[in-house]
Design a protein around this motif. Structure first.
Motif, short mmCIF file in Angstrom:
data_model
loop_
_atom_site.label_atom_id
_atom_site.label_comp_id
_atom_site.label_asym_id
_atom_site.label_seq_id
_atom_site.Cartn_x
_atom_site.Cartn_y
_atom_site.Cartn_z
N MET A 1 -3.50 -14.77 1.24
CA MET A 1 -4.77 -14.20 0.85
C MET A 1 -5.25 -13.42 2.22
O MET A 1 -5.60 -12.45 1.89
N LYS A 2 -4.77 -13.88 3.32
CA LYS A 2 -5.25 -13.25 4.58
C LYS A 2 -4.65 -11.92 4.58
O LYS A 2 -5.03 -10.78 4.96
N MET A 3 -3.24 -11.99 4.35
CA MET A 3 -2.36 -10.69 4.14
C MET A 3 -2.88 -9.73 2.87
O MET A 3 -2.85 -8.61 3.35
N LEU A 4 -3.32 -10.30 1.92
CA LEU A 4 -3.75 -9.33 0.87
C LEU A 4 -5.20 -8.31 1.42
O LEU A 4 -5.08 -7.33 1.28
N LEU A 5 -6.05 -9.42 1.92
CA LEU A 5 -7.08 -8.74 2.49
C LEU A 5 -7.06 -7.82 3.55
O LEU A 5 -7.50 -6.82 3.48
N ALA A 6 -6.39 -8.38 4.32
CA ALA A 6 -5.84 -7.40 5.56
C ALA A 6 -5.20 -6.00 5.00
O ALA A 6 -5.35 -4.85 5.68
N GLY A 7 -4.39 -6.02 4.06
CA GLY A 7 -3.68 -5.08 3.39
C GLY A 7 -4.78 -4.10 2.63
O GLY A 7 -4.52 -2.77 3.00
N ILE A 8 -5.68 -4.58 1.99
CA ILE A 8 -6.56 -3.73 1.34
C ILE A 8 -7.46 -2.77 2.60
O ILE A 8 -7.73 -1.85 2.14
N VAL A 9 -8.00 -3.81 3.60
CA VAL A 9 -8.58 -2.95 4.46
C VAL A 9 -7.94 -1.97 5.08
O VAL A 9 -8.33 -0.89 5.27
N LEU A 10 -6.65 -2.28 5.56
CA LEU A 10 -5.84 -1.09 5.91
C LEU A 10 -5.76 0.08 5.06
O LEU A 10 -5.73 1.22 5.58
N ILE A 11 -5.47 -0.10 3.86
CA ILE A 11 -5.40 0.82 2.77
C ILE A 11 -6.57 1.75 2.77
O ILE A 11 -6.77 2.90 3.03
N LEU A 12 -7.79 0.90 2.72
CA LEU A 12 -8.98 1.94 2.96
C LEU A 12 -9.49 2.64 4.04
O LEU A 12 -9.74 3.76 4.01
N ILE A 13 -8.93 1.96 5.04
CA ILE A 13 -9.01 2.82 6.46
C ILE A 13 -8.16 3.98 6.70
O ILE A 13 -8.70 5.13 6.93
N VAL A 14 -7.00 3.82 6.02
CA VAL A 14 -6.02 4.99 6.27
C VAL A 14 -6.27 5.91 5.10
O VAL A 14 -6.26 7.13 5.19
N GLU A 15 -6.61 5.44 4.03
CA GLU A 15 -7.05 6.49 2.94
C GLU A 15 -8.18 7.47 3.40
O GLU A 15 -8.29 8.49 3.11
N THR A 16 -9.40 6.66 3.93
CA THR A 16 -10.55 7.56 4.17
C THR A 16 -10.18 8.53 5.37
O THR A 16 -10.73 9.56 5.45
N SER A 17 -9.28 8.23 6.19
CA SER A 17 -8.94 8.98 7.41
C SER A 17 -8.03 10.10 7.26
O SER A 17 -8.06 11.17 7.64
N ALA A 18 -7.03 9.59 6.51
CA ALA A 18 -5.89 10.51 6.43
C ALA A 18 -5.89 11.45 5.22
O ALA A 18 -5.40 12.49 5.34
N GLN A 19 -6.40 10.85 3.97
CA GLN A 19 -6.55 11.50 2.81
C GLN A 19 -5.02 11.97 2.56
O GLN A 19 -4.87 13.25 2.10
#
Length: 107
Positions: A1-19
């Motif tokens: 569960m922690k890995m899934l949550l960390a993955g979602i947060v990472l995707i959101l961070i990368v998506e907003t900054s890198a587009q």
């Protein structure tokens, strides 16, 4: 569960900054800008004007975003590599690369 949550947060961070989803479109537009500058250079057929067109094509492509900057760098490096291999002067190639970098940096 922690890995899934960390993955979602990472995707959101990368998506907003890198587009990343804009990258292919920007790269295509950048390649088109490079082609337009090349076509304009051939049409102008003016002696010693190639550095201007190198800088302009790279500047136009880089202004599209990271994809355009990437396309400009790849196309410029490939063109200079081919010219060096076909016997064109290394000093002219170095001057072209300087103009390419100047254009990509906003000059």
């Amino acid at each position: 569960m922690k890995m899934l949550l960390a993955g979602i947060v990472l995707i959101l961070i990368v998506e907003t900054s890198a587009q990343w989803y804009n990258f292919p479109h920007e790269a295509f537009q950048g390649a088109r800008d490079m082609w337009r500058a090349y076509s304009d250079m051939r049409e102008a057929n003016w002696k010693d004007s190639d550095k201007y067109f190198h800088a302009r094509g790279n500047s136009d492509a880089a202004s599209r975003g990271e994809g355009g900057r990437w396309a400009a760098e790849v196309i410029s490096n490939a063109r200079e590599w081919v010219q060096e291999r076909t016997g064109h002067g290394a000093e002219d190639s170095a001057a072209d690369q300087k103009a390419n970098e100047h254009g990509r940096s906003g000059g």
